[in-house]
Each structure stands twice: as structure tokens, then as C-alpha cells.
Design an enzyme around this catalytic site. Sequence first.
Site, PDB file in Angstrom:
ATOM      1  N   ASN A  91      -3.299   9.216   5.779  1.00 18.21           N
ATOM      2  CA  ASN A  91      -2.579  10.358   5.220  1.00 18.21           C
ATOM      3  C   ASN A  91      -3.575  11.134   4.364  1.00 18.21           C
ATOM      4  O   ASN A  91      -3.896  10.720   3.255  1.00 18.21           O
ATOM      5  CB  ASN A  91      -1.401   9.840   4.371  1.00 18.21           C
ATOM      6  CG  ASN A  91      -0.696  10.947   3.621  1.00 18.21           C
ATOM      7  OD1 ASN A  91      -0.929  12.122   3.877  1.00 18.21           O
ATOM      8  ND2 ASN A  91       0.168  10.572   2.694  1.00 18.21           N
ATOM      9  N   TRP A  92      -4.052  12.235   4.920  1.00 20.05           N
ATOM     10  CA  TRP A  92      -5.115  12.985   4.226  1.00 20.05           C
ATOM     11  C   TRP A  92      -4.594  13.812   3.057  1.00 20.05           C
ATOM     12  O   TRP A  92      -5.381  14.381   2.292  1.00 20.05           O
ATOM     13  CB  TRP A  92      -5.836  13.907   5.213  1.00 20.05           C
ATOM     14  CG  TRP A  92      -6.680  13.197   6.227  1.00 20.05           C
ATOM     15  CD1 TRP A  92      -6.924  11.851   6.302  1.00 20.05           C
ATOM     16  CD2 TRP A  92      -7.398  13.786   7.313  1.00 20.05           C
ATOM     17  NE1 TRP A  92      -7.757  11.576   7.362  1.00 20.05           N
ATOM     18  CE2 TRP A  92      -8.057  12.743   7.999  1.00 20.05           C
ATOM     19  CE3 TRP A  92      -7.555  15.095   7.783  1.00 20.05           C
ATOM     20  CZ2 TRP A  92      -8.853  12.971   9.121  1.00 20.05           C
ATOM     21  CZ3 TRP A  92      -8.345  15.325   8.889  1.00 20.05           C
ATOM     22  CH2 TRP A  92      -8.988  14.276   9.552  1.00 20.05           C
ATOM     23  N   LYS A  93      -3.289  13.973   2.956  1.00 23.27           N
ATOM     24  CA  LYS A  93      -2.691  14.773   1.874  1.00 23.27           C
ATOM     25  C   LYS A  93      -3.346  16.164   1.827  1.00 23.27           C
ATOM     26  O   LYS A  93      -3.705  16.691   2.876  1.00 23.27           O
ATOM     27  CB  LYS A  93      -2.794  14.019   0.543  1.00 23.27           C
ATOM     28  CG  LYS A  93      -2.235  12.600   0.673  1.00 23.27           C
ATOM     29  CD  LYS A  93      -2.088  11.868  -0.621  1.00 23.27           C
ATOM     30  CE  LYS A  93      -1.559  10.461  -0.337  1.00 23.27           C
ATOM     31  NZ  LYS A  93      -1.263   9.705  -1.543  1.00 23.27           N
ATOM     32  N   HIS A 116       7.816  10.989   2.148  1.00 20.84           N
ATOM     33  CA  HIS A 116       6.716  10.462   1.327  1.00 20.84           C
ATOM     34  C   HIS A 116       7.061  10.654  -0.148  1.00 20.84           C
ATOM     35  O   HIS A 116       7.662  11.659  -0.537  1.00 20.84           O
ATOM     36  CB  HIS A 116       5.404  11.177   1.670  1.00 20.84           C
ATOM     37  CG  HIS A 116       4.223  10.526   1.022  1.00 20.84           C
ATOM     38  ND1 HIS A 116       3.895  10.763  -0.291  1.00 20.84           N
ATOM     39  CD2 HIS A 116       3.338   9.608   1.485  1.00 20.84           C
ATOM     40  CE1 HIS A 116       2.827  10.023  -0.597  1.00 20.84           C
ATOM     41  NE2 HIS A 116       2.472   9.319   0.462  1.00 20.84           N
ATOM     42  N   GLU A 133       5.437  11.609  -2.632  1.00 18.81           N
ATOM     43  CA  GLU A 133       4.984  12.864  -3.260  1.00 18.81           C
ATOM     44  C   GLU A 133       5.926  14.012  -2.906  1.00 18.81           C
ATOM     45  O   GLU A 133       6.155  14.910  -3.718  1.00 18.81           O
ATOM     46  CB  GLU A 133       3.529  13.159  -2.852  1.00 18.81           C
ATOM     47  CG  GLU A 133       2.572  12.219  -3.582  1.00 18.81           C
ATOM     48  CD  GLU A 133       1.311  11.852  -2.822  1.00 18.81           C
ATOM     49  OE1 GLU A 133       0.940  12.542  -1.863  1.00 18.81           O
ATOM     50  OE2 GLU A 133       0.696  10.827  -3.196  1.00 18.81           O
ATOM     51  N   GLU A 167       5.856   1.929   0.570  1.00 22.65           N
ATOM     52  CA  GLU A 167       4.811   2.349  -0.361  1.00 22.65           C
ATOM     53  C   GLU A 167       5.347   2.300  -1.779  1.00 22.65           C
ATOM     54  O   GLU A 167       6.009   3.246  -2.233  1.00 22.65           O
ATOM     55  CB  GLU A 167       4.374   3.778  -0.038  1.00 22.65           C
ATOM     56  CG  GLU A 167       3.865   3.962   1.375  1.00 22.65           C
ATOM     57  CD  GLU A 167       2.996   5.210   1.487  1.00 22.65           C
ATOM     58  OE1 GLU A 167       1.794   5.054   1.719  1.00 22.65           O
ATOM     59  OE2 GLU A 167       3.505   6.311   1.307  1.00 22.65           O
ATOM     60  N   GLY A 226      -2.313   5.817  -5.038  1.00 25.04           N
ATOM     61  CA  GLY A 226      -3.383   6.556  -5.694  1.00 25.04           C
ATOM     62  C   GLY A 226      -3.742   6.026  -7.069  1.00 25.04           C
ATOM     63  O   GLY A 226      -4.459   6.677  -7.818  1.00 25.04           O
ATOM     64  N   SER A 241      -2.853   2.245  -2.377  1.00 26.87           N
ATOM     65  CA  SER A 241      -4.172   1.704  -2.725  1.00 26.87           C
ATOM     66  C   SER A 241      -4.640   0.612  -1.756  1.00 26.87           C
ATOM     67  O   SER A 241      -5.301  -0.343  -2.173  1.00 26.87           O
ATOM     68  CB  SER A 241      -4.193   1.216  -4.167  1.00 26.87           C
ATOM     69  OG  SER A 241      -3.935   2.305  -5.046  1.00 26.87           O
ATOM     70  N   GLY A 277      -4.121   6.488   2.059  1.00 27.89           N
ATOM     71  CA  GLY A 277      -4.415   7.800   1.496  1.00 27.89           C
ATOM     72  C   GLY A 277      -5.902   7.927   1.207  1.00 27.89           C
ATOM     73  O   GLY A 277      -6.714   8.178   2.096  1.00 27.89           O
ATOM     74  N   GLY A 278      -6.273   7.702  -0.058  1.00 29.46           N
ATOM     75  CA  GLY A 278      -7.660   7.890  -0.512  1.00 29.46           C
ATOM     76  C   GLY A 278      -8.705   7.266   0.401  1.00 29.46           C
ATOM     77  O   GLY A 278      -9.723   7.910   0.719  1.00 29.46           O
TER      78      GLY A 278
HETATM   79  P1  PGA Z   1      -3.276   5.806  -1.453  1.00 32.19           P
HETATM   80  O1  PGA Z   1      -2.073   6.677  -0.799  1.00 32.19           O
HETATM   81  O2  PGA Z   1      -3.814   4.941  -0.332  1.00 32.19           O
HETATM   82  O3  PGA Z   1      -4.274   6.828  -1.904  1.00 32.19           O
HETATM   83  O4  PGA Z   1      -2.695   4.993  -2.541  1.00 32.19           O
HETATM   84  C1  PGA Z   1      -1.179   6.127   0.147  1.00 32.19           C
HETATM   85  C2  PGA Z   1      -0.144   7.161   0.540  1.00 32.19           C
HETATM   86  O5  PGA Z   1       0.301   7.938  -0.314  1.00 32.19           O
HETATM   87  O6  PGA Z   1       0.253   7.242   1.714  1.00 32.19           O
END
Ligand code: PGA
Length: 256
Positions: A12-14, A100, A102, A172, A178, A218, A239-240
Site C-alpha cells: 500500500n503505497w499511500k 483502510h 486512514e 491492521e 506506521g 509495521s 505500507g512503509g
Molecule cells: P505500515 O502501513 O506498514 O507503514 O505500518 C500498513 C498499512 O497502512 O497498510
Amino acid sequence: MNLTRKKIVAGNWKMNLTLQESQSLVAELIGMIADEKKNDCEVYLFPSFIYINTLLRQTQETSIHIGAQNCSNKSTGAYTGETSIRMLSSVGCKAVLIGHSERRTYYQETNITSAEKINLAIEQHITPFYCIGETLNERNANQQFEIIEQQLNEGIFHLNADHFSKCVIAYEPIWAIGTGLTATIDQAQEMHAFIRNKITEKYSVNVAQQVSILYGGSCNEQNANELFSLPDVDGGLIGGASLKSRNFMNIIKAFQ
Ligand code: PGA
């Protein structure tokens, strides 16, 4: 890890990466995946909407799937700035992240809007990756199971068994996204088993055994192997650590 279920690693590149950075990352991944002949894990990338078309073309002859990070809960019409599921389908997009945390936190999305989006995705044969998870306050108050059950009941359990089997669930914990904090292997397995039990109760053992449940929050090259070896964890939503090809590839390789 159950061998009959799909193993999935999704990035997930956001709101990260330019077009050029995205194309370089994809080119590097294509090369690295081609060198990993034995790996049977499915790889999904969720870039910005505006790169989907280009990246679909770039990955055409490869095993990488491209999905969208969101979609509208309306099917068509005067909704400035929104992207419909039909639009995604028309460019050949095959998957979409829904609910998600966010989106829930910053854009007031709910279990109900998630349910509407899931219905539209199913109609267009696009795989919904339905994201669920509890906040730190909810976990501290020991409400995590209640919250997850409500997210399942209101967001996705209205589907019939056939449609539900086409979905992917991503657990999640919001406190792990994050933040560098990962759920312990006990916490992850406990919640994934809880989700699978709820699916068994609602549908059947068969359906529960078919649906992939991913862990997100994470997840990185250091902890992926341990997380992916848990009996009810079928992969990760990353994500990251999906923003650098080598890191992401090492997570994919955690399945070997
Ligand atoms: P993260 O994000 O790996 O940076 O914690 C995961 C996500 O939001 O899908």
C-alpha cells in the site's frame, strides 16, 4: 500458514512516490520476482490512482497485480474528485482497498460506506481487500474483539458466501500502522483466529478456510517471516516497507 489458501503480499503505497519513482520500483520488482522462481505468493501493489493505468501496462506480462487504494461508494454521477469502481474496472484494475484506517480516520469513512463500496466492487468483479482494526484505546480497554466483530458484521457479513469468498480481509491494528509497533505473534494469531472463527460461524468452515486474512501494521523484512508462519496469517498488507524494492522483495521472500 495454511497451504490451500492464497498467500498474498500487498504494497500500500499511500500518498508516496512520483510516477518515475513508481515505474522504477515496479521495474526493479519485476526483475527480482522473475529471479525468484519458487515463490507462489501473489503480489499486489496499490499505487496512486493516477498511476494505475501506466502500471497496469508495465506489469501486463508479469504476475504483479495492480489495485486501487480506495473507490467511491457511489456508482456514477456528480461526485467531483471521486473515482468509481466502474472506472477502475474499465482500465483493468482487479483489486481495491476498502475501509483502510486512514480513510476511516481522516475521511470519516465507516463500516456502512465500506459495505457500499464492497457491493460495487463485487458487482464489477474487483477483489475487495477489506481493512479492519482497533485503536490503541480500544485495545487497552480490551474492546478489540467487539470492534472487529462489528466491522465484520456491518462492513462485509451482508455478502452471501459466494461473494464473501472472493474477498480478502486485512487485519491492521491501528496502533501498529506506521508506528514501528507490531502486534506480537500471539496478538496477531489470536485476532486472525478470532476472525476466521467468526467467518466459520457466519458462513462455514469451508469458506473460512478459503479466505486469506492478511496482517498489516509495521510489517517489515525483520518480522515478516515470523508473522507469515502463524497458522491464520496468510500474508501482509505493507505500507512503509513496500516503498523500497529490496525491502518489499525480502518480505515476499519471507514465504519461502
Ligand atoms: P505500515 O502501513 O506498514 O507503514 O505500518 C500498513 C498499512 O497502512 O497498510
